[in-house]
Design a protein around this motif. Structure first.
Motif, PDB file in Angstrom:
ATOM      1  N   ALA A 169      35.698 -33.765  53.618  1.00  0.00           N
ATOM      2  CA  ALA A 169      35.193 -34.782  54.945  1.00  0.00           C
ATOM      3  C   ALA A 169      33.846 -34.918  55.086  1.00  0.00           C
ATOM      4  O   ALA A 169      33.199 -34.419  54.323  1.00  0.00           O
ATOM      5  N   ASN A 170      33.322 -35.613  56.196  1.00  0.00           N
ATOM      6  CA  ASN A 170      31.846 -35.693  56.682  1.00  0.00           C
ATOM      7  C   ASN A 170      31.437 -34.260  56.757  1.00  0.00           C
ATOM      8  O   ASN A 170      31.846 -33.451  57.142  1.00  0.00           O
ATOM      9  N   GLY A 171      29.890 -34.277  55.986  1.00  0.00           N
ATOM     10  CA  GLY A 171      29.304 -33.085  55.998  1.00  0.00           C
ATOM     11  C   GLY A 171      29.694 -31.986  55.205  1.00  0.00           C
ATOM     12  O   GLY A 171      29.192 -30.763  55.431  1.00  0.00           O
ATOM     13  N   ALA A 172      30.868 -32.143  54.285  1.00  0.00           N
ATOM     14  CA  ALA A 172      31.086 -31.134  53.402  1.00  0.00           C
ATOM     15  C   ALA A 172      30.122 -30.769  52.328  1.00  0.00           C
ATOM     16  O   ALA A 172      30.108 -29.574  52.033  1.00  0.00           O
ATOM     17  N   GLY A 173      29.051 -31.555  52.100  1.00  0.00           N
ATOM     18  CA  GLY A 173      28.050 -31.514  51.218  1.00  0.00           C
ATOM     19  C   GLY A 173      28.174 -32.003  49.825  1.00  0.00           C
ATOM     20  O   GLY A 173      27.480 -31.712  48.762  1.00  0.00           O
ATOM     21  N   LYS A 174      28.821 -33.079  49.874  1.00  0.00           N
ATOM     22  CA  LYS A 174      29.037 -34.024  48.715  1.00  0.00           C
ATOM     23  C   LYS A 174      27.615 -34.625  48.196  1.00  0.00           C
ATOM     24  O   LYS A 174      27.375 -34.743  47.313  1.00  0.00           O
ATOM     25  N   THR A 175      27.287 -35.449  49.342  1.00  0.00           N
ATOM     26  CA  THR A 175      25.966 -36.026  48.971  1.00  0.00           C
ATOM     27  C   THR A 175      24.751 -35.165  48.711  1.00  0.00           C
ATOM     28  O   THR A 175      24.383 -35.468  47.648  1.00  0.00           O
ATOM     29  N   THR A 176      24.749 -33.897  49.159  1.00  0.00           N
ATOM     30  CA  THR A 176      23.815 -32.964  48.914  1.00  0.00           C
ATOM     31  C   THR A 176      23.921 -32.542  47.356  1.00  0.00           C
ATOM     32  O   THR A 176      23.002 -32.484  46.714  1.00  0.00           O
ATOM     33  N   THR A 177      25.227 -32.417  46.914  1.00  0.00           N
ATOM     34  CA  THR A 177      25.413 -31.968  45.486  1.00  0.00           C
ATOM     35  C   THR A 177      24.952 -33.136  44.705  1.00  0.00           C
ATOM     36  O   THR A 177      24.387 -32.799  43.692  1.00  0.00           O
TER      37      THR A 177
END
Ligand code: ATP
Length: 252
Positions: free
Chosen positions: A40-48
């Protein structure tokens, strides 16, 4: 046959100030795989993805790529090692033409490789995206969202990455354009490119990936083959919704 993954991440953590966005995740990608990270949004995918590409430094943990410890190395070094990122929002150079954007993609190869091999890759990128060939001298900022996504992927291809990181390529695109972009992603993978795909469109991502990880609140909560996760009740309920039921009904 080597069993060492192309990319291996262990106990990776990243905090923004006091806020933990990635909370000690482990995952790997073998050469040639298409792996998707859904959530979901904000799960940390982009950060990863940003940590893998060297745009953010991890707070803890290790990242091995091609046998090198790469955690904390800068993005330009990782690009030269073979990590390509197509960022969320595409990040094309709006005031440059399509051709100039693609040439920028090959920048890290200049000096080390012949201009003929760069020209060949330009030809391959334009064959992959005929629409870009028609508009080669158009400013990238005047392209549609889907065309900009094509430029972003083609630019990443020009760097000849060994691992391509794609952040939400379907975001904001009309269904037909999503289909075109995903066909290209699948073709690139079939030609041997290793891909880590972050997607909110879980149905689409699982339909073409080999394996998948589910990320929730900074942690990986489920992993398995894409088929396994597609049939997992928790994934269906949280990420596939009505679409999964339609597919199930059609198949039975
Ligand atoms: P989305 O699907 O919405 O893009 P995501 O899974 O990619 O979400 P991230 O963008 O990695 O999630 O964000 C993870 C968490 O980190 C979120 O709570 C977000 O608010 C926070 N975060 C992201 N970037 C920053 C930043 N620059 N400063 C502070 N917090 C941030």
């Amino acid at each position: 046959m080597s069993t060492t993954p192309l990319l291996e991440i262990k106990h990776l953590k990243l905090s923004y100030g006091g806020i933990a966005a990635v909370k000690g995740i482990d995952f790997y990608i073998n050469a040639g795989e298409l792996v998707t990270l859904i959530g979901a949004n904000g799960a940390g995918k982009t950060t990863t993805l940003k940590v893998i590409a060297g745009l953010l430094k991890p707070s803890a943990g290790s990242i091995q790529f091609l046998g090198h410890a790469i955690g904390g190395k800068p993005a330009y070094e990782l690009a030269a090692l073979g990590i390509g990122l197509v960022p969320e929002g595409r990040g094309v150079f709006a005031r440059m033409t399509i051709l100039e954007n693609l040439q920028m993609g090959a920048y890290i190869r200049q000096g080390s490789q012949s201009s003929e091999s760069i020209d060949q890759d330009l030809e391959m990128a334009l064959t992959t995206f005929p629409r870009l060939r028609e508009r080669l001298f158009q400013l990238a900022g005047t392209l549609s969202g889907g065309e900009q996504q094509m430029v972003a992927i083609a630019r990443a291809m020009m760097a000849k990455p060994k691992l391509l990181l794609l952040d939400e390529p379907s975001m904001g695109l009309a269904p037909l354009m999503v289909e075109t972009i995903f066909e290209v992603i699948q073709n690139l993978n079939q030609q041997g490119m290793t891909i880590l795909l972050v997607e909110q469109n879980a149905r689409l991502a699982l339909s073409m990936a080999d394996r998948a990880y589910v990320m929730e609140s900074g942690a990986i909560t489920l992993s398995g083959s894409a088929d396994q996760l597609f049939n997992d009740d928790r994934v269906r309920e949280a990420y596939l919704g009505a679409d999964a039921k339609i597919k199930e009904t059609k198949e039975t």
